[in-house]
Design a protein around this motif. Structure first.
Motif, PDB file in Angstrom:
ATOM      1  N   ARG A  82      76.498  -6.427  27.236  1.00  0.00           N
ATOM      2  CA  ARG A  82      76.195  -6.479  25.801  1.00  0.00           C
ATOM      3  C   ARG A  82      74.695  -6.580  25.562  1.00  0.00           C
ATOM      4  NH1 ARG A  82      81.367 -10.382  24.214  1.00  0.00           N
ATOM      5  NH2 ARG A  82      82.887  -8.658  24.071  1.00  0.00           N
ATOM      6  N   ARG A  83      73.974  -7.281  26.441  1.00  0.00           N
ATOM      7  CA  ARG A  83      72.513  -7.345  26.317  1.00  0.00           C
ATOM      8  C   ARG A  83      71.905  -5.947  26.450  1.00  0.00           C
ATOM      9  NH1 ARG A  83      72.818 -12.466  28.935  1.00  0.00           N
ATOM     10  NH2 ARG A  83      72.781 -11.509  31.000  1.00  0.00           N
ATOM     11  N   ARG A  84      72.532  -5.124  27.267  1.00  0.00           N
ATOM     12  CA  ARG A  84      72.044  -3.759  27.481  1.00  0.00           C
ATOM     13  C   ARG A  84      72.549  -2.783  26.414  1.00  0.00           C
ATOM     14  NH1 ARG A  84      70.803  -2.346  33.226  1.00  0.00           N
ATOM     15  NH2 ARG A  84      70.336  -4.313  34.281  1.00  0.00           N
ATOM     16  N   GLY A  85      73.351  -3.277  25.489  1.00  0.00           N
ATOM     17  CA  GLY A  85      73.860  -2.422  24.433  1.00  0.00           C
ATOM     18  C   GLY A  85      74.972  -1.488  24.877  1.00  0.00           C
ATOM     19  N   LEU A  86      75.665  -1.840  25.979  1.00  0.00           N
ATOM     20  CA  LEU A  86      76.750  -0.992  26.486  1.00  0.00           C
ATOM     21  C   LEU A  86      78.040  -1.294  25.732  1.00  0.00           C
ATOM     22  CD1 LEU A  86      76.119  -1.247  30.342  1.00  0.00           C
ATOM     23  CD2 LEU A  86      75.320   0.520  28.758  1.00  0.00           C
TER      24      LEU A  86
END
Length: 334
Positions: A265-269
């Motif tokens: 989620r931090r990587r926007g996946l």
């Protein structure tokens, strides 16, 4: 006593209750054998005087300690805590108590703890690992005690085992990923030398090799101070660095999966659109009200209760391997 302390004795309780010492002993050890009125008098005296039953004296006279020893891999994971709870509640029905220690997945620590456990002359021993040193295995075999290995199903248990197939669980999670159309599947585990259960889950992943694009295994090195989510975040970063087209990650535990999910989620996946993630254990935070994590559910309390039932029944068949099974819980992360 030299320091001025004085233990309250059974004689003190008998005098206060107006009954004999044998009656007090019977009331405390086998309360069904005394009248309700007498039991109330004895209990009132016990409460008033703060008497604690001397179990060592009882063990000497009856040759029974009424204690079951348990060496648990860790209490930092809820599933083992549930097993301890089930075991404790089950043993209590037969008047037995649990003496507990942890090994932190270290067979040498288990071997060091065994003499202390055996020195208390327990009724039985419960272990949550089948990875024993040779001296420990000899100690267990020569003790003559029922030894129950939980959470695994070794081919040749020391005495008996109650658990499930970790390998089959790893296969079930990986097959689920394949059945949802994902073939670039990675396995994320921990490099912890004596965690045989984790290795078996990884082997279950590898059993699906024919359905995978290629094997993608990362085992994060365990280190002091780190917790499961740390490993999950680090491991996912490594997987994506080495195999950026990975479509799914099978994690060795829910705690590792939590870290992987946070990193994704931090990587926007998009999870599960871009990347599916599964765990193992079905901890509270994995459920629909929290992370909604696809995982394997193990009824740890039921494993503990079944072990208690076998101990209380006595005469456990040597070589018994009782499979308690597991459930694949499909949730939003896949």
């Amino acid at each position: 006593m030299a320091d001025g302390r004085k233990w309250v004795t059974m004689g003190d309780v008998a005098a206060r209750a107006g009954v004999g010492k044998i009656t007090v002993s019977r009331a405390l050890r086998t309360p069904s054998k005394v009248s309700p009125a007498t039991l109330r008098k004895v209990q009132a005296a016990v409460d008033e005087l703060g008497y604690v039953l001397d179990e060592t004296a009882g063990a000497l006279s009856s040759q029974r300690s009424r204690v079951v020893g348990a060496l648990v891999s860790t209490l930092e994971e809820a599933v083992f805590a549930a097993t301890v709870r089930g075991l404790t509640e089950g043993l209590a029905k037969g008047g037995l108590q649990l003496m507990l220690s942890t090994t932190q997945y270290d067979p040498e620590a288990e071997a060091a703890l065994l003499p202390t456990m055996l020195g208390r002359r327990p009724e039985a021993l419960v272990l949550t690992s089948d990875d024993h040193t040779e001296p420990a295995r000899r100690m267990l075999s020569r003790s003559g005690l029922p030894v129950l290995e939980l959470w695994e199903l070794p081919k040749q248990p020391v005495h008996a085992a109650v658990g499930f197939s970790n390998r089959a669980a790893g296969t079930a999670l990986t097959r689920h990923m394949v059945e949802t159309g994902r073939h670039r599947v990675a396995f994320l585990g921990l490099d912890r030398p004596h965690d045989r259960r984790a290795r078996l889950r990884m082997e279950g992943y590898r059993d699906c090799a024919g359905h995978l694009a290629a094997e993608r295994v990362v085992a994060v090195k365990a280190r002091p101070g780190a917790v499961g989510p740390d490993y999950g975040a680090e491991g996912l970063a490594e997987i994506l660095r080495r195999w950026p087209d990975t479509e799914a990650v099978v994690c060795v535990s829910d705690m590792v999966a939590m870290g992987a999910l946070c990193e994704a989620r931090r990587r926007g996946l998009d999870v599960p659109g871009r990347l599916a993630i599964s765990g193992f254990g079905d901890f509270d935070m994995a459920q629909d009200s929290a992370l909604a994590l696809t995982t394997i559910h193990i009824d740890g309390a039921a494993i503990g209760r079944r072990a208690a039932e076998l101990i209380l029944a006595g005469d456990i068949p040597r070589g018994l391997r009782e499979d308690m099974g597991f459930s694949l819980i499909r949730r939003a992360t896949t």
